[in-house]
Design a protein around this motif. Structure first.
Motif, short mmCIF file in Angstrom:
data_model
loop_
_atom_site.label_atom_id
_atom_site.label_comp_id
_atom_site.label_asym_id
_atom_site.label_seq_id
_atom_site.Cartn_x
_atom_site.Cartn_y
_atom_site.Cartn_z
N GLN A 150 -0.54 -15.19 7.85
CA GLN A 150 0.42 -14.19 7.40
C GLN A 150 -0.26 -12.91 6.95
OE1 GLN A 150 2.78 -15.53 4.08
NE2 GLN A 150 1.06 -16.44 3.00
N ALA A 151 0.42 -11.81 7.24
CA ALA A 151 -0.03 -10.48 6.82
C ALA A 151 1.21 -9.65 6.49
CB ALA A 151 -0.84 -9.81 7.92
N ARG A 152 1.01 -8.61 5.71
CA ARG A 152 2.12 -7.71 5.35
C ARG A 152 1.68 -6.27 5.49
NH1 ARG A 152 6.24 -10.29 0.99
NH2 ARG A 152 5.80 -12.50 1.33
N TYR A 153 2.68 -5.39 5.57
CA TYR A 153 2.41 -3.97 5.72
C TYR A 153 2.24 -3.32 4.34
CZ TYR A 153 3.80 -4.43 10.60
OH TYR A 153 3.87 -4.81 11.92
N ALA A 154 1.08 -2.74 4.12
CA ALA A 154 0.83 -2.02 2.88
C ALA A 154 1.48 -0.63 2.94
CB ALA A 154 -0.68 -1.89 2.63
N SER A 181 -4.12 -8.81 5.37
CA SER A 181 -4.02 -10.21 4.96
C SER A 181 -3.93 -10.26 3.43
CB SER A 181 -5.26 -10.97 5.42
OG SER A 181 -6.40 -10.50 4.71
N PRO A 182 -3.61 -11.44 2.86
CA PRO A 182 -3.61 -11.55 1.40
C PRO A 182 -4.95 -11.15 0.77
CG PRO A 182 -2.49 -13.42 2.35
CD PRO A 182 -3.09 -12.67 3.49
N ALA A 183 -6.05 -11.59 1.38
CA ALA A 183 -7.38 -11.23 0.85
C ALA A 183 -7.59 -9.72 0.88
CB ALA A 183 -8.47 -11.94 1.65
N GLN A 184 -7.11 -9.07 1.93
CA GLN A 184 -7.25 -7.62 2.03
C GLN A 184 -6.34 -6.90 1.04
OE1 GLN A 184 -6.43 -7.56 6.27
NE2 GLN A 184 -8.54 -7.01 6.75
N PHE A 185 -5.17 -7.47 0.77
CA PHE A 185 -4.31 -6.92 -0.28
C PHE A 185 -5.01 -7.00 -1.63
CE2 PHE A 185 -0.63 -6.25 2.27
CZ PHE A 185 0.31 -5.61 1.49
N LEU A 245 4.42 -8.85 -2.69
CA LEU A 245 5.81 -9.30 -2.73
C LEU A 245 6.78 -8.21 -2.29
CD1 LEU A 245 5.75 -11.34 -6.06
CD2 LEU A 245 5.98 -12.26 -3.74
N GLN A 246 6.41 -6.97 -2.45
CA GLN A 246 7.28 -5.85 -2.08
C GLN A 246 7.10 -5.42 -0.62
OE1 GLN A 246 6.31 -2.81 -4.94
NE2 GLN A 246 7.50 -3.77 -6.58
N ALA A 247 6.04 -5.90 0.02
CA ALA A 247 5.69 -5.41 1.36
C ALA A 247 6.38 -6.22 2.45
CB ALA A 247 4.17 -5.49 1.53
N PRO A 248 6.72 -5.58 3.57
CA PRO A 248 7.36 -6.30 4.69
C PRO A 248 6.37 -7.24 5.38
CG PRO A 248 7.67 -3.91 4.87
CD PRO A 248 6.64 -4.14 3.82
#
Length: 289
Positions: free
Chosen positions: A209-213, A220-224, A237-240
C-alpha cells in the motif's frame, strides 16, 4: 406492489439503464425497499443522489443490502430509520461493502470486541468501511491495545487508537507480534506503540500500500515516516490510497488486490497500471484530478 416488483426485477443483475429519481424515490419509500420514514425525504434525497447512484452503477439490490446492514437490529447496525435514510445514499456512492460494514460494527460494538457504545460503533464502522479496510485484523489490534497482556490502554485511548490503526491499514499479526518485541526492548509504552504502528502499517496489504502525499507523489508508509516525521500517521490517514487496475478493468487498492487475486498479489500489483485519482462532483460526474 406490482410496480415495485417490476423495478426490482429490472435491476437484479445491475443497472442496465439509468434509474430515474422517481423510481429511486418509490423504492426508497417502499416498505419492501429502503423503508424511508416519509415520502418527502425519499423524494428529496433521490433527486439529490440519482445521478450519483447511476454514475456509480449501483443496483437497487446493493442499496437493499446496505439498508439491511445499517437498519437491521439483529444482523446490522440498528440505526434509526431517519439516520439510515440520511446516510445510505452517500454510503452507497462511497462504495461501502454491506457485509464488511456489518462485520466491522459487530466487532466494534460487541462486548467480546471493542465494546464501544452504539453511536460510536456506528460512526467508526461507517468511517472504516468507507476507506475501505479489511475487518479481519480488528480483534488482534484491539486485544493488543486493550488487554493486560498488551498495551493495557484505558478504554477511551484504546477506542481512539483502534480506529486510527485500522484506518491506516495495519497488519493484525504484525501489530500483535511487534508490540511484544518492542515492549520487551523499550519498556516505554508510547515508544513501543509508535514503533509497532509504523511496522504494522508498513506490512499491511502485503507491504504494497501507498498513498498520495501533498506533493501529489506516491509514498509507502516508510516514506511517509521519513517525509513527515512524527506527523506521518496524521498525514497518512488524510491521504488518498493508491489504486491500480486489475484484469477485470476495475480499480482496486492494494488490500482489494489481495482479496481479488489471493495468490501472486505482488506480481499482479506490480504489473498493473496505476489508476488516476478521481472525485465525484455534486452533478454526479466523475473528474480526474
Amino acid at each position: 406492489m406490482v410496480r415495485l416488483t417490476a423495478i426490482l426485477s429490472a435491476t437484479l443483475v445491475g443497472l442496465s439503464a439509468a434509474v430515474t429519481k422517481e423510481k429511486l424515490a418509490e423504492f426508497a419509500f417502499s416498505v419492501g425497499g429502503l423503508d424511508f420514514p416519509n415520502r418527502k425525504l425519499a423524494e428529496e434525497l433521490s433527486a439529490a443522489y440519482a445521478n450519483k447512484i447511476n454514475a456509480a452503477r449501483i443496483p437497487l439490490t446493493r442499496l437493499k443490502a446496505l439498508n439491511d446492514a445499517m437498519y437491521s437490529s439483529t444482523n446490522g447496525m440498528d440505526m434509526s430509520k431517519q439516520a439510515m435514510a440520511e446516510q445510505i445514499f452517500p454510503v452507497a456512492t462511497d462504495g461501502v461493502d454491506p457485509a464488511a460494514l456489518a462485520t466491522l460494527y459487530k466487532g466494534l460494538y460487541s462486548m467480546s470486541g471493542c465494546n464501544m457504545d452504539k453511536t460510536q460503533a456506528q460512526s467508526a464502522a461507517l468511517e472504516l468501511a468507507g476507506i475501505p479496510v479489511d475487518p479481519a485484523p480488528l480483534k488482534k489490534i484491539w486485544d493488543t491495545l486493550y488487554s493486560m497482556s498488551g498495551a493495557n490502554l484505558n478504554k477511551q485511548e484504546a477506542h481512539r487508537w483502534v480506529v486510527d490503526v485500522m484506518a491506516a491499514g495495519a497488519d493484525g499479526d504484525v501489530f500483535e507480534s511487534d508490540w511484544k518485541a518492542n515492549w520487551r526492548v523499550t519498556s516505554n509504552k508510547g515508544e513501543a506503540l509508535k514503533k509497532t504502528i509504523a511496522s504494522a502499517v508498513s506490512a499491511g496489504a502485503a507491504g504494497l500500500q501507498a498513498r498520495y502525499a501533498k506533493d501529489g507523489k506516491l509514498y509507502s508508509p516508510a516514506q511517509f515516516q521519513s517525509y513527515y516525521g512524527d506527523m506521518w500517521l496524521v498525514e497518512w490517514l488524510q491521504a488518498p490510497l493508491e489504486k491500480r487496475v486489475a484484469n477485470d478493468g476495475k480499480e482496486y487498492t492494494a488490500r482489494e488486490f489481495q482479496a481479488f487475486y489471493s495468490q501472486d498479489v505482488a506480481r499482479y500489483w506490480n504489473q498493473a497500471q496505476e489508476a488516476p485519482q478521481r472525485r465525484m462532483a455534486e452533478d454526479g460526474q466523475t473528474y480526474t484530478l
